[in-house]
Scaffold this active site. Structure first.
Site, PDB file in Angstrom:
ATOM      1  N   THR A 169       0.871  -1.177   0.000  1.00 48.78           N
ATOM      2  CA  THR A 169       0.000   0.000   0.000  1.00 48.78           C
ATOM      3  C   THR A 169       0.904   1.222   0.000  1.00 48.78           C
ATOM      4  O   THR A 169       1.600   1.491   0.976  1.00 48.78           O
ATOM      5  CB  THR A 169      -0.913   0.010   1.232  1.00 48.78           C
ATOM      6  N   LYS A 215      -7.661   1.456  -2.720  1.00 51.77           N
ATOM      7  CA  LYS A 215      -7.192   1.018  -1.399  1.00 51.77           C
ATOM      8  C   LYS A 215      -7.210   2.188  -0.418  1.00 51.77           C
ATOM      9  O   LYS A 215      -7.589   2.036   0.749  1.00 51.77           O
ATOM     10  CB  LYS A 215      -5.785   0.442  -1.490  1.00 51.77           C
TER      11      LYS A 215
END
Length: 299
Positions: free
Chosen positions: A103, A178
């Site tokens: 991420t 995300k």
């Protein structure tokens, strides 16, 4: 270069933490040859029960495969692995596909993908949701951005790691979704903490509060996860480590400020999670933001 119909059966893997090691193990069990590189030999000693093939260098890993998975902590880690001397960009074979489960900053992804494409390397940003438990159970949700043909080549591999797998658009689209996932989750978490603290201040029994919230419109998966921790005094095992959520939310908040976006709930949530991490052990559950909210109830 791999043809669109070919599926790599040898995978390079870098980033063997709690999630990455579980994912690599699933690939080994599915019959993939998993070449792995780590900074420390101790990593492989700790994972001796997984049929990894340790590599002595990134160059050695790149020489053995045209499909490489990354799962590291932050944007700087990804950039270092890719672009340092002796890194993946320098050593990867033309036609290599990199799938990045990390991420990282969505705005940086397009630049990464562009630079790698100039070297005939495809980069798929594919952050995951579901935490270490989802990695162990192979139930992760995956949101992939980048070249569709390259995604289709690695999609069969992804099917061994998750349940919900979507190609969501061009480079950076996976990271953007995300980011939205982490925003919605953590902002809701802080809202639950505030509501539960308010009810507690009025003398309510938190187990009853939780039961009735779950029976009404506030019901959610976030409430089902965090509510029992808050109601039971955090006696339950840690489910999601606070520092991971804090890192993601702070990254998105800082990026939003740079873009001139007014997102006050995000900024407050980042502030509270930063405070949580600064005042507790690294391994504490994110739901303990309840205690940070409580400490601010009376200003």
């Amino acid at each position: 270069m791999n043809s669109p119909s070919s599926t790599p059966k040898t995978i390079g893997f870098i980033g063997l933490g709690n999630m990455g090691s579980a994912m690599a193990n699933h690939l080994c069990n599915a019959g993939y040859s998993v070449l792995a590189w780590a900074r420390s030999q101790a990593t492989f000693e700790a994972l001796a029960d997984i049929a990894l093939k340790p590599q002595t260098s990134i160059a050695a890993l790149c020489a053995g495969t045209r499909a490489i998975a990354l799962n590291v902590t932050n944007t700087a880690d990804v950039q270092s692995l890719l672009f340092r001397e002796g890194g993946i960009a320098e050593c990867a074979q033309p036609g290599t596909i990199i799938v990045d489960f990390s991420t990282i900053d969505a705005a940086t992804v397009a630049d990464i993908a562009r630079e790698l494409k100039s070297r005939e390397i495809d980069y798929i940003d594919c952050p995951v949701s579901g935490g270490a438990a989802g990695a162990r159970a192979a139930t992760l949700s995956m949101m992939a951005g980048g070249d569709l043909a390259a995604f289709k080549q690695i999609e069969p591999m992804l099917r061994h790691l998750g349940k919900t797998i979507r190609h969501v658009g061009p480079s950076g689209a996976g990271q953007a979704i995300k980011a939205a996932n982490q925003m919605a989750l953590c902002i809701q978490l802080v809202g639950i903490a505030e509501a539960m603290n308010y009810a507690l201040e009025q003398g309510a029994d938190l187990t009853i509060v939780l039961e009735l919230l779950q029976a009404g419109l506030p019901a959610s998966r976030v409430l089902d996860w965090a509510g029992p921790h808050m109601a039971n005094g955090f006696a339950d095992p840690v489910s999601i480590e606070a520092h991971l959520h804090a890192k993601d939310v702070r990254m998105v908040a800082d990026a939003a400020v740079k873009q001139g976006l007014h997102l006050p709930l995000l900024l407050k949530t980042a502030e509270l999670l930063d405070e949580l991490v600064a005042n507790g052990p690294k391994s504490q559950d994110t739901s303990r933001v309840f205690e940070i909210v409580r400490s601010h109830l009376r200003g």
